[in-house]
Design an enzyme around this catalytic site. Structure first.
Site, PDB file in Angstrom:
ATOM      1  N   SER A  15       9.598  49.965  86.712  1.00  0.00           N
ATOM      2  CA  SER A  15      10.784  50.643  87.247  1.00  0.00           C
ATOM      3  C   SER A  15      10.998  50.454  88.740  1.00  0.00           C
ATOM      4  O   SER A  15      11.638  51.270  89.389  1.00  0.00           O
ATOM      5  CB  SER A  15      10.711  52.140  86.920  1.00  0.00           C
ATOM      6  OG  SER A  15       9.447  52.693  87.234  1.00  0.00           O
ATOM      7  N   THR A  16      10.504  49.365  89.296  1.00  0.00           N
ATOM      8  CA  THR A  16      10.741  49.107  90.723  1.00  0.00           C
ATOM      9  C   THR A  16      12.083  48.414  90.968  1.00  0.00           C
ATOM     10  O   THR A  16      12.525  48.319  92.117  1.00  0.00           O
ATOM     11  CB  THR A  16       9.627  48.241  91.332  1.00  0.00           C
ATOM     12  OG1 THR A  16       9.549  46.996  90.629  1.00  0.00           O
ATOM     13  CG2 THR A  16       8.280  48.959  91.265  1.00  0.00           C
ATOM     14  N   ILE A  19      17.013  47.663  85.476  1.00  0.00           N
ATOM     15  CA  ILE A  19      17.266  48.747  84.526  1.00  0.00           C
ATOM     16  C   ILE A  19      16.262  49.876  84.719  1.00  0.00           C
ATOM     17  O   ILE A  19      16.620  51.059  84.698  1.00  0.00           O
ATOM     18  CB  ILE A  19      17.219  48.210  83.080  1.00  0.00           C
ATOM     19  CG1 ILE A  19      18.391  47.254  82.834  1.00  0.00           C
ATOM     20  CG2 ILE A  19      17.265  49.364  82.075  1.00  0.00           C
ATOM     21  CD1 ILE A  19      18.332  46.547  81.486  1.00  0.00           C
ATOM     22  N   GLY A  20      14.993  49.544  84.898  1.00  0.00           N
ATOM     23  CA  GLY A  20      13.974  50.567  85.059  1.00  0.00           C
ATOM     24  C   GLY A  20      14.227  51.453  86.262  1.00  0.00           C
ATOM     25  O   GLY A  20      14.078  52.681  86.191  1.00  0.00           O
ATOM     26  N   SER A 141      16.751  45.227  73.015  1.00  0.00           N
ATOM     27  CA  SER A 141      17.773  44.306  73.484  1.00  0.00           C
ATOM     28  C   SER A 141      18.596  43.824  72.296  1.00  0.00           C
ATOM     29  O   SER A 141      18.120  43.831  71.156  1.00  0.00           O
ATOM     30  CB  SER A 141      17.103  43.105  74.173  1.00  0.00           C
ATOM     31  OG  SER A 141      17.991  42.034  74.347  1.00  0.00           O
ATOM     32  N   TYR A 154      11.023  35.917  73.382  1.00  0.00           N
ATOM     33  CA  TYR A 154      11.535  37.184  73.890  1.00  0.00           C
ATOM     34  C   TYR A 154      12.201  37.973  72.764  1.00  0.00           C
ATOM     35  O   TYR A 154      11.950  39.168  72.599  1.00  0.00           O
ATOM     36  CB  TYR A 154      12.530  36.929  75.016  1.00  0.00           C
ATOM     37  CG  TYR A 154      13.248  38.169  75.508  1.00  0.00           C
ATOM     38  CD1 TYR A 154      12.600  39.085  76.326  1.00  0.00           C
ATOM     39  CD2 TYR A 154      14.574  38.402  75.150  1.00  0.00           C
ATOM     40  CE1 TYR A 154      13.262  40.223  76.781  1.00  0.00           C
ATOM     41  CE2 TYR A 154      15.244  39.534  75.602  1.00  0.00           C
ATOM     42  CZ  TYR A 154      14.582  40.447  76.411  1.00  0.00           C
ATOM     43  OH  TYR A 154      15.242  41.568  76.859  1.00  0.00           O
TER      44      TYR A 154
END
Length: 264
Positions: A15-16, A19-20, A141, A154
């Site tokens: 989350s840096t 989206i996070g 996703s 992915y």
């Protein structure tokens, strides 16, 4: 609708940025105490400082740990022994021809995108069940459903998250804990900008590159633009709230109509 998360503790993995970071900020603005996570302590502190600029009253905790490892997960639990809201956002992605993806890369995508989330769920879910409240979310996703030819490793990892989410929702049945996956559509982040320029002319201005990418590589999007991270965060905050108490075991879409289906 008032979404009040006061008294709740949240951990948002990876989350840096992107989206996070948007999810962490939105949860904090709703009143939650939020753990901001990344591998690099310096970047985590920078992300915490930036979030405090945008939400001066936010209660934020720096969780510097590589959550792709058992040691990192243990470190996170030392910092946040109990969590009410777990948002499994950590993930990697990148384009590569299907026949050139090595065994090592397949394992890396599974371990970071799937196993890290499973490990944290095993860690925090029992406490949530004992307390009678909890929210576990997996940021999946559209690629989980519409597997991209240019990055099937992915897509595989995101498909696995849908199964993981449904399975843990069954484990938590009747306890007051909800478990859901969030199907995010093509979203505007720094990493996605880099990805877009892997597929379109790097000399194009960003607005034109984005339109070209959506037209040539994501033509089924009904939104016809990239989603902003805050739009993903709005759904996550709702699913974290008391108001979402009857939503569990779902794959909830915030995909801009990308997945061509009338069912979730």
């Amino acid at each position: 609708m008032e979404l009040n998360l006061e008294g709740r503790t949240a951990l948002v993995t990876g989350s840096t940025q992107g989206i996070g970071a948007a999810i962490a900020l939105r949860l904090a603005r709703a009143g939650a105490r939020v753990g901001i996570n990344g591998r690099d302590p310096g970047r985590v502190e920078e992300a915490v400082a930036q979030a405090r600029k945008e939400a001066p009253r936010a209660d934020l905790v720096a969780v510097a740990a590589d959550l792709g490892t058992e040691e990192g997960a243990a470190r996170a639990q030392e910092v946040l022994p109990e969590v009410d809201i777990l948002v499994n956002n950590l993930g990697i992605f990148g384009a590569k021809p299907a026949l050139e993806i090595s065994d090592e890369e397949w394992r890396r995508y599974f371990e970071i995108n799937v196993l890290a989330a499973v490990r944290l769920t095993r860690m925090y879910l029992p406490g949530m069940m004992d307390r009678g409240f909890g929210r576990v979310q997996y940021i999946a996703s559209d690629s989980a459903v519409v597997i991209p030819a240019e990055m099937i490793h992915y897509g595989m990892s995101k498909t696995a998250l849908l199964a993981v989410s449904r399975g843990f929702a069954k484990e938590a049945a009747g306890t007051g804990v909800t478990v859901n996956s969030v199907i995010a559509g093509p979203t505007h982040t720094g990493g996605v900008e880099d990805f877009v320029y892997q597929l379109v002319d790097r000399d194009l201005p960003w607005d034109e590159a984005q339109r070209t990418f959506m037209r040539e590589h994501r033509p089924q999007s009904l939104l016809q633009r990239l989603i902003e991270p805050e739009e993903i965060a709005n759904l996550v905050v709702y699913l974290s709230s008391e108001q979402a108490s009857a939503t569990t075991g779902g794959a909830v879409r915030v995909d801009g109509g990308y997945v061509d289906s009338i069912l979730p």
